[in-house]
Design an enzyme around this catalytic site. Structure first.
Site, short mmCIF file in Angstrom:
data_model
loop_
_atom_site.label_atom_id
_atom_site.label_comp_id
_atom_site.label_asym_id
_atom_site.label_seq_id
_atom_site.Cartn_x
_atom_site.Cartn_y
_atom_site.Cartn_z
N LYS A 243 17.88 -17.71 -41.82
CA LYS A 243 18.87 -18.71 -41.41
C LYS A 243 18.78 -20.01 -42.20
CE LYS A 243 20.24 -17.15 -36.88
NZ LYS A 243 19.50 -15.89 -36.69
N GLU B 248 26.27 -24.82 -32.61
CA GLU B 248 26.01 -24.17 -31.32
C GLU B 248 24.89 -23.16 -31.55
OE1 GLU B 248 28.49 -22.88 -33.20
OE2 GLU B 248 27.61 -20.87 -33.26
N SER C 143 14.78 -9.52 -42.13
CA SER C 143 15.45 -10.82 -41.99
C SER C 143 14.60 -11.89 -41.32
CB SER C 143 16.76 -10.64 -41.20
OG SER C 143 16.53 -10.00 -39.96
#
Ligand SMILES: *Cc1c(COP(=O)(O)O)cnc(C)c1O
Length: 389
Positions: free
Chosen positions: A88, A110, A372
Protein backbone atom coordinates in the site's frame (compact mmCIF):
# COMPACT_ATOMS: atom_id res chain seq x y z
CA UNK A 1 2.68 3.21 -22.74
CA UNK A 2 -1.02 3.83 -22.34
CA UNK A 3 -3.42 1.05 -23.20
CA UNK A 4 -6.63 2.88 -22.37
CA UNK A 5 -8.29 6.11 -23.35
CA UNK A 6 -7.37 9.06 -21.08
CA UNK A 7 -10.91 9.16 -19.74
CA UNK A 8 -10.21 5.92 -17.88
CA UNK A 9 -12.36 3.79 -20.12
CA UNK A 10 -11.45 0.10 -19.89
CA UNK A 11 -13.42 -1.20 -22.85
CA UNK A 12 -16.71 -0.10 -21.35
CA UNK A 13 -15.70 -0.55 -17.70
CA UNK A 14 -14.48 2.28 -15.49
CA UNK A 15 -15.51 5.85 -16.26
CA UNK A 16 -16.69 8.53 -13.84
CA UNK A 17 -20.14 7.63 -12.52
CA UNK A 18 -20.44 10.37 -9.91
CA UNK A 19 -22.79 13.14 -8.79
CA UNK A 20 -22.23 16.50 -10.45
CA UNK A 21 -20.54 17.96 -7.39
CA UNK A 22 -17.63 15.55 -7.89
CA UNK A 23 -17.10 16.00 -11.59
CA UNK A 24 -15.04 19.16 -11.36
CA UNK A 25 -12.85 17.94 -8.47
CA UNK A 26 -12.10 14.71 -10.36
CA UNK A 27 -11.39 16.52 -13.60
CA UNK A 28 -8.93 18.75 -11.72
CA UNK A 29 -7.26 15.76 -10.13
CA UNK A 30 -6.99 13.99 -13.50
CA UNK A 31 -5.32 16.97 -15.10
CA UNK A 32 -2.83 17.46 -12.28
CA UNK A 33 -1.99 13.74 -12.44
CA UNK A 34 -1.51 13.98 -16.22
CA UNK A 35 0.66 17.09 -15.86
CA UNK A 36 2.80 16.11 -12.91
CA UNK A 37 3.46 12.36 -12.75
CA UNK A 38 5.69 12.23 -15.82
CA UNK A 39 7.98 15.13 -14.89
CA UNK A 40 11.60 14.54 -13.91
CA UNK A 41 11.06 16.18 -10.50
CA UNK A 42 8.16 13.90 -9.68
CA UNK A 43 9.93 10.74 -10.84
CA UNK A 44 13.07 11.55 -8.92
CA UNK A 45 11.24 12.28 -5.68
CA UNK A 46 9.07 9.18 -6.03
CA UNK A 47 12.06 6.96 -6.75
CA UNK A 48 13.94 8.39 -3.77
CA UNK A 49 11.10 7.79 -1.31
CA UNK A 50 10.42 4.30 -2.66
CA UNK A 51 14.06 3.43 -2.06
CA UNK A 52 14.91 5.24 1.17
CA UNK A 53 11.56 5.39 2.97
CA UNK A 54 9.69 2.31 1.75
CA UNK A 55 12.68 0.01 1.24
CA UNK A 56 12.62 -0.77 -2.50
CA UNK A 57 13.59 -2.74 -4.42
CA UNK A 58 12.02 -5.71 -2.67
CA UNK A 59 13.63 -9.08 -3.44
CA UNK A 60 12.26 -11.96 -5.48
CA UNK A 61 12.78 -15.13 -3.45
CA UNK A 62 12.87 -18.71 -4.77
CA UNK A 63 10.79 -20.65 -2.26
CA UNK A 64 12.50 -24.00 -2.74
CA UNK A 65 10.77 -26.09 -0.10
CA UNK A 66 7.37 -24.76 -1.11
CA UNK A 67 8.26 -25.44 -4.77
CA UNK A 68 9.00 -29.06 -3.95
CA UNK A 69 5.75 -29.39 -2.04
CA UNK A 70 3.60 -27.71 -4.70
CA UNK A 71 5.26 -29.23 -7.80
CA UNK A 72 6.38 -26.09 -9.71
CA UNK A 73 9.05 -23.43 -9.18
CA UNK A 74 7.52 -20.78 -6.91
CA UNK A 75 9.10 -17.33 -6.72
CA UNK A 76 7.79 -14.75 -4.24
CA UNK A 77 7.88 -10.99 -4.84
CA UNK A 78 8.50 -9.81 -1.30
CA UNK A 79 6.21 -6.79 -0.87
CA UNK A 80 5.79 -8.02 2.71
CA UNK A 81 9.22 -6.53 3.44
CA UNK A 82 8.17 -2.94 2.75
CA UNK A 83 7.77 -0.27 5.43
CA UNK A 84 4.29 -0.72 6.84
CA UNK A 85 4.25 -4.38 5.86
CA UNK A 86 2.44 -4.26 2.52
CA UNK A 87 2.39 -2.83 -0.99
CA UNK A 88 0.00 0.00 0.00
CA UNK A 89 2.88 2.38 0.69
CA UNK A 90 3.84 2.50 -3.04
CA UNK A 91 0.54 4.10 -3.95
CA UNK A 92 0.35 6.37 -0.91
CA UNK A 93 3.81 7.80 -1.61
CA UNK A 94 2.88 8.55 -5.22
CA UNK A 95 -0.36 10.28 -4.29
CA UNK A 96 1.19 12.26 -1.43
CA UNK A 97 3.86 13.71 -3.70
CA UNK A 98 1.24 14.47 -6.33
CA UNK A 99 -0.97 16.20 -3.74
CA UNK A 100 1.88 18.31 -2.45
CA UNK A 101 3.10 19.30 -5.91
CA UNK A 102 -0.47 20.22 -6.87
CA UNK A 103 -0.48 22.64 -3.91
CA UNK A 104 -2.78 20.69 -1.58
CA UNK A 105 -2.30 20.99 2.17
CA UNK A 106 -4.58 18.23 3.39
CA UNK A 107 -4.98 14.48 2.80
CA UNK A 108 -8.15 12.54 3.47
CA UNK A 109 -8.79 8.81 3.14
CA UNK A 110 -11.25 6.18 4.21
CA UNK A 111 -10.16 2.90 5.67
CA UNK A 112 -11.80 -0.40 6.56
CA UNK A 113 -9.43 -2.61 8.52
CA UNK A 114 -7.09 0.36 8.92
CA UNK A 115 -4.16 -0.69 6.71
CA UNK A 116 -4.73 2.01 4.11
CA UNK A 117 -5.36 4.56 6.86
CA UNK A 118 -2.02 3.71 8.46
CA UNK A 119 -0.19 3.97 5.11
CA UNK A 120 -1.86 7.35 4.52
CA UNK A 121 -0.86 8.56 7.99
CA UNK A 122 2.75 7.52 7.32
CA UNK A 123 3.03 9.54 4.12
CA UNK A 124 1.09 12.46 5.61
CA UNK A 125 3.73 12.70 8.33
CA UNK A 126 6.57 12.19 5.85
CA UNK A 127 5.51 14.92 3.45
CA UNK A 128 4.02 17.19 6.09
CA UNK A 129 0.36 17.28 5.09
CA UNK A 130 -2.54 17.50 7.51
CA UNK A 131 -4.21 14.07 7.45
CA UNK A 132 -7.75 13.02 8.27
CA UNK A 133 -9.00 9.45 8.12
CA UNK A 134 -12.63 8.35 8.00
CA UNK A 135 -13.32 4.99 9.55
CA UNK A 136 -16.60 3.27 10.37
CA UNK A 137 -17.11 3.22 14.14
CA UNK A 138 -17.47 -0.57 14.08
CA UNK A 139 -14.18 -0.97 12.23
CA UNK A 140 -12.44 1.48 14.58
CA UNK A 141 -13.57 -0.56 17.57
CA UNK A 142 -12.25 -3.79 16.02
CA UNK A 143 -8.94 -2.31 14.88
CA UNK A 144 -7.81 -0.26 17.85
CA UNK A 145 -4.07 -0.77 17.20
CA UNK A 146 -4.37 0.76 13.74
CA UNK A 147 -6.33 3.69 15.17
CA UNK A 148 -3.50 4.22 17.70
CA UNK A 149 -0.87 4.00 14.95
CA UNK A 150 -2.66 6.63 12.85
CA UNK A 151 -3.06 9.00 15.80
CA UNK A 152 0.56 8.51 16.86
CA UNK A 153 1.67 9.64 13.40
CA UNK A 154 -0.43 12.77 13.71
CA UNK A 155 -3.53 11.83 11.73
CA UNK A 156 -6.99 12.69 12.92
CA UNK A 157 -9.25 9.63 12.93
CA UNK A 158 -12.94 10.39 12.49
CA UNK A 159 -15.26 7.58 13.47
CA UNK A 160 -18.26 7.44 11.15
CA UNK A 161 -21.58 6.57 12.77
CA UNK A 162 -23.81 7.03 9.76
CA UNK A 163 -25.68 4.07 8.18
CA UNK A 164 -24.15 0.79 9.28
CA UNK A 165 -20.97 2.46 10.60
CA UNK A 166 -18.86 0.50 8.11
CA UNK A 167 -16.51 1.06 5.20
CA UNK A 168 -19.19 2.04 2.68
CA UNK A 169 -20.41 4.80 5.04
CA UNK A 170 -16.85 6.04 5.53
CA UNK A 171 -16.50 6.26 1.72
CA UNK A 172 -19.64 8.41 1.52
CA UNK A 173 -18.43 10.84 4.17
CA UNK A 174 -14.96 11.07 2.62
CA UNK A 175 -16.45 11.83 -0.80
CA UNK A 176 -18.58 14.61 0.68
CA UNK A 177 -15.51 16.08 2.36
CA UNK A 178 -13.62 15.92 -0.95
CA UNK A 179 -16.42 17.62 -2.90
CA UNK A 180 -16.61 20.43 -0.32
CA UNK A 181 -12.86 20.98 0.13
CA UNK A 182 -11.24 20.20 -3.20
CA UNK A 183 -9.29 23.48 -3.22
CA UNK A 184 -6.90 22.31 -0.51
CA UNK A 185 -7.68 18.59 -0.14
CA UNK A 186 -6.50 15.43 -1.87
CA UNK A 187 -8.59 12.28 -1.54
CA UNK A 188 -6.25 9.29 -1.23
CA UNK A 189 -7.92 6.21 -2.72
CA UNK A 190 -6.28 2.95 -1.66
CA UNK A 191 -6.75 0.67 -4.65
CA UNK A 192 -7.37 0.66 -8.41
CA UNK A 193 -11.04 1.44 -7.80
CA UNK A 194 -13.39 4.41 -7.91
CA UNK A 195 -13.97 6.98 -10.65
CA UNK A 196 -11.29 8.05 -13.12
CA UNK A 197 -8.45 8.96 -12.59
CA UNK A 198 -7.99 6.62 -9.59
CA UNK A 199 -7.79 3.24 -11.38
CA UNK A 200 -5.10 4.41 -13.81
CA UNK A 201 -3.33 6.59 -11.24
CA UNK A 202 -3.02 3.86 -8.61
CA UNK A 203 -1.91 1.43 -11.34
CA UNK A 204 0.86 3.82 -12.32
CA UNK A 205 2.14 4.02 -8.73
CA UNK A 206 1.91 0.25 -8.09
CA UNK A 207 3.41 -0.88 -11.39
CA UNK A 208 6.89 -0.60 -9.88
CA UNK A 209 6.20 -4.08 -8.44
CA UNK A 210 6.06 -5.77 -11.84
CA UNK A 211 8.83 -3.68 -13.38
CA UNK A 212 11.25 -4.78 -10.68
CA UNK A 213 10.04 -8.38 -10.65
CA UNK A 214 10.37 -8.74 -14.44
CA UNK A 215 14.07 -7.81 -14.32
CA UNK A 216 14.72 -9.84 -11.19
CA UNK A 217 13.17 -13.07 -12.39
CA UNK A 218 14.96 -12.81 -15.73
CA UNK A 219 18.28 -12.31 -13.97
CA UNK A 220 17.62 -15.30 -11.75
CA UNK A 221 16.03 -17.80 -14.15
CA UNK A 222 17.10 -16.47 -17.54
CA UNK A 223 13.52 -16.17 -18.71
CA UNK A 224 10.06 -14.80 -17.94
CA UNK A 225 7.71 -16.70 -15.63
CA UNK A 226 5.02 -18.98 -17.07
CA UNK A 227 2.44 -17.55 -14.69
CA UNK A 228 1.98 -14.50 -12.45
CA UNK A 229 -0.37 -14.80 -9.47
CA UNK A 230 -1.78 -12.19 -7.09
CA UNK A 231 -4.70 -11.77 -4.73
CA UNK A 232 -7.47 -9.36 -5.72
CA UNK A 233 -9.36 -7.16 -3.27
CA UNK A 234 -9.74 -3.87 -5.12
CA UNK A 235 -6.99 -5.20 -7.35
CA UNK A 236 -4.00 -2.87 -6.90
CA UNK A 237 -1.24 -5.34 -6.00
CA UNK A 238 -2.41 -7.59 -8.85
CA UNK A 239 -2.44 -4.79 -11.45
CA UNK A 240 0.89 -3.61 -10.04
CA UNK A 241 2.43 -7.03 -10.69
CA UNK A 242 0.69 -7.75 -14.01
CA UNK A 243 1.22 -4.46 -15.81
CA UNK A 244 4.86 -5.00 -16.79
CA UNK A 245 4.02 -8.46 -18.22
CA UNK A 246 0.91 -7.35 -20.05
CA UNK A 247 2.30 -7.82 -23.55
CA UNK A 248 4.31 -10.95 -22.66
CA UNK A 249 3.45 -14.60 -22.95
CA UNK A 250 2.78 -14.85 -19.21
CA UNK A 251 -0.51 -16.25 -17.88
CA UNK A 252 -2.24 -14.12 -15.22
CA UNK A 253 -4.15 -15.57 -12.29
CA UNK A 254 -6.17 -13.55 -9.76
CA UNK A 255 -7.18 -15.00 -6.38
CA UNK A 256 -10.40 -13.54 -5.00
CA UNK A 257 -11.78 -14.05 -1.53
CA UNK A 258 -13.89 -17.18 -1.99
CA UNK A 259 -15.09 -16.96 1.61
CA UNK A 260 -17.19 -19.90 2.68
CA UNK A 261 -17.44 -21.32 -0.82
CA UNK A 262 -19.68 -21.49 -3.84
CA UNK A 263 -23.34 -21.57 -2.96
CA UNK A 264 -22.74 -20.26 0.58
CA UNK A 265 -23.75 -16.74 -0.42
CA UNK A 266 -20.80 -15.45 1.61
CA UNK A 267 -17.76 -14.48 -0.40
CA UNK A 268 -15.93 -11.56 -2.00
CA UNK A 269 -15.53 -12.80 -5.57
CA UNK A 270 -17.23 -10.38 -8.00
CA UNK A 271 -15.04 -11.57 -10.90
CA UNK A 272 -15.40 -15.31 -10.46
CA UNK A 273 -19.03 -15.18 -9.38
CA UNK A 274 -20.54 -11.66 -9.58
CA UNK A 275 -22.34 -9.53 -12.15
CA UNK A 276 -21.83 -6.23 -13.98
CA UNK A 277 -22.86 -3.08 -12.15
CA UNK A 278 -22.01 0.47 -11.14
CA UNK A 279 -20.56 1.04 -7.67
CA UNK A 280 -18.29 3.66 -6.04
CA UNK A 281 -18.19 5.77 -9.18
CA UNK A 282 -17.17 3.07 -11.66
CA UNK A 283 -18.71 0.56 -14.04
CA UNK A 284 -17.31 -2.79 -12.98
CA UNK A 285 -18.28 -6.16 -11.56
CA UNK A 286 -19.97 -6.40 -8.18
CA UNK A 287 -21.49 -9.07 -5.99
CA UNK A 288 -25.13 -9.88 -6.68
CA UNK A 289 -27.90 -8.90 -4.25
CA UNK A 290 -28.11 -12.35 -2.68
CA UNK A 291 -24.47 -12.39 -1.64
CA UNK A 292 -23.11 -11.08 1.62
CA UNK A 293 -19.57 -9.77 1.32
CA UNK A 294 -17.24 -11.97 3.37
CA UNK A 295 -13.62 -13.04 3.42
CA UNK A 296 -11.39 -14.31 6.20
CA UNK A 297 -9.04 -11.47 5.23
CA UNK A 298 -10.21 -7.89 5.78
CA UNK A 299 -8.28 -6.62 2.75
CA UNK A 300 -10.25 -8.80 0.31
CA UNK A 301 -13.60 -8.05 1.91
CA UNK A 302 -14.87 -5.66 -0.79
CA UNK A 303 -18.06 -6.05 -2.90
CA UNK A 304 -16.63 -4.64 -6.16
CA UNK A 305 -13.29 -4.64 -7.98
CA UNK A 306 -11.17 -2.35 -10.14
CA UNK A 307 -12.54 -1.85 -13.67
CA UNK A 308 -9.35 -2.99 -15.40
CA UNK A 309 -9.84 -6.42 -13.85
CA UNK A 310 -13.42 -6.49 -15.14
CA UNK A 311 -11.92 -5.79 -18.57
CA UNK A 312 -9.19 -8.45 -18.19
CA UNK A 313 -11.87 -10.95 -17.33
CA UNK A 314 -14.07 -9.93 -20.26
CA UNK A 315 -11.25 -10.30 -22.79
CA UNK A 316 -9.84 -13.45 -21.18
CA UNK A 317 -6.45 -11.95 -20.24
CA UNK A 318 -6.60 -13.15 -16.63
CA UNK A 319 -8.09 -16.24 -15.00
CA UNK A 320 -9.87 -15.22 -11.77
CA UNK A 321 -10.65 -17.90 -9.23
CA UNK A 322 -12.34 -17.78 -5.85
CA UNK A 323 -10.05 -19.16 -3.13
CA UNK A 324 -11.95 -20.27 -0.06
CA UNK A 325 -11.05 -19.19 3.47
CA UNK A 326 -9.91 -22.69 4.45
CA UNK A 327 -7.55 -23.07 1.50
CA UNK A 328 -6.03 -19.64 2.21
CA UNK A 329 -5.49 -20.66 5.83
CA UNK A 330 -3.73 -23.86 4.75
CA UNK A 331 -1.41 -21.83 2.52
CA UNK A 332 -0.78 -19.33 5.35
CA UNK A 333 0.42 -22.19 7.51
CA UNK A 334 2.40 -23.94 4.75
CA UNK A 335 4.39 -20.83 3.89
CA UNK A 336 5.14 -20.24 7.58
CA UNK A 337 6.25 -23.83 8.19
CA UNK A 338 8.16 -24.45 4.95
CA UNK A 339 9.84 -21.08 4.41
CA UNK A 340 9.76 -19.16 7.67
CA UNK A 341 7.63 -16.41 6.14
CA UNK A 342 4.30 -15.41 7.68
CA UNK A 343 2.18 -13.94 4.88
CA UNK A 344 -0.81 -11.64 5.20
CA UNK A 345 -4.10 -13.55 5.00
CA UNK A 346 -4.80 -11.66 1.75
CA UNK A 347 -1.53 -12.82 0.20
CA UNK A 348 -2.20 -16.37 1.41
CA UNK A 349 -5.01 -16.51 -1.17
CA UNK A 350 -2.41 -15.99 -3.91
CA UNK A 351 -0.17 -18.71 -2.44
CA UNK A 352 -3.15 -21.09 -2.33
CA UNK A 353 -3.96 -20.35 -5.97
CA UNK A 354 -0.31 -20.97 -6.91
CA UNK A 355 -0.69 -24.41 -5.35
CA UNK A 356 -3.81 -25.06 -7.42
CA UNK A 357 -2.23 -24.04 -10.73
CA UNK A 358 1.09 -25.76 -9.93
CA UNK A 359 -0.90 -29.00 -9.95
CA UNK A 360 -1.84 -28.21 -13.58
CA UNK A 361 1.77 -27.38 -14.60
CA UNK A 362 5.18 -29.05 -15.03
CA UNK A 363 7.69 -29.25 -12.23
CA UNK A 364 10.14 -26.81 -13.80
CA UNK A 365 7.51 -24.26 -14.81
CA UNK A 366 7.95 -20.90 -13.05
CA UNK A 367 5.19 -19.23 -11.05
CA UNK A 368 5.73 -15.69 -9.78
CA UNK A 369 3.56 -14.93 -6.76
CA UNK A 370 3.04 -11.44 -5.37
CA UNK A 371 3.39 -11.67 -1.60
CA UNK A 372 1.49 -8.42 -1.06
CA UNK A 373 1.99 -8.16 2.69
CA UNK A 374 3.12 -9.76 5.91
CA UNK A 375 0.97 -11.48 8.49
CA UNK A 376 1.88 -9.64 11.68
CA UNK A 377 -1.46 -7.84 11.59
CA UNK A 378 -3.25 -11.20 11.40
CA UNK A 379 -1.56 -12.96 14.30
CA UNK A 380 -4.37 -12.60 16.79
CA UNK A 381 -6.81 -14.10 14.32
CA UNK A 382 -4.33 -16.87 13.44
CA UNK A 383 -3.62 -17.69 17.08
CA UNK A 384 -7.33 -18.20 17.65
CA UNK A 385 -7.95 -20.25 14.51
CA UNK A 386 -4.90 -22.50 14.88
CA UNK A 387 -5.16 -22.68 18.68
CA UNK A 388 -1.58 -21.53 19.12
CA UNK A 389 -2.07 -20.35 22.70
C1 LIG B 1 -5.11 -4.05 1.20
C2 LIG B 1 -4.40 -5.32 0.90
C3 LIG B 1 -4.75 -6.14 -0.20
C4 LIG B 1 -5.91 -5.86 -1.10
O1 LIG B 1 -5.81 -4.74 -1.90
P1 LIG B 1 -5.51 -4.77 -3.46
O2 LIG B 1 -5.85 -3.41 -3.91
O3 LIG B 1 -6.39 -5.82 -4.08
O4 LIG B 1 -4.09 -5.11 -3.64
C5 LIG B 1 -3.99 -7.28 -0.44
N1 LIG B 1 -2.95 -7.62 0.36
C6 LIG B 1 -2.61 -6.87 1.42
C7 LIG B 1 -1.46 -7.31 2.26
C8 LIG B 1 -3.31 -5.70 1.73
O5 LIG B 1 -2.95 -4.96 2.80
Amino acid sequence: MSHDAPSGDFEGFGGRHVPESLEEPLAQLASSFDEIHDTDEFRERFRGYLRDFAGRPTPVFHAERLSEEYGAQIYLKREDLLHGGAHKINNCLGQAILAEEAGKTRLIAETGAGQHGVATAMVGALVGLQTEIYMGKKDAERQTMNVFRMRLMGAEVNEVTRGRSGLADAVDVALEDFAANVEDTHYMVGSVVGPDPFPRMVREFQSVIGREARDQIRDETGRLPDAAVACVGGGSNAIGLFHAFRDDDVDFYGAEGGGKGEGSGQHAAPLAEGEEGVMHGMKTRTLDDDTEVHSVSAGLDYPAVGPEHAMFRAVGRCDYRAVEDDDALDAFRELAELEGIIPALESSHAVALAKEIAAEMDEDDVILVNLSGRGDKDMEQAAEMFELG
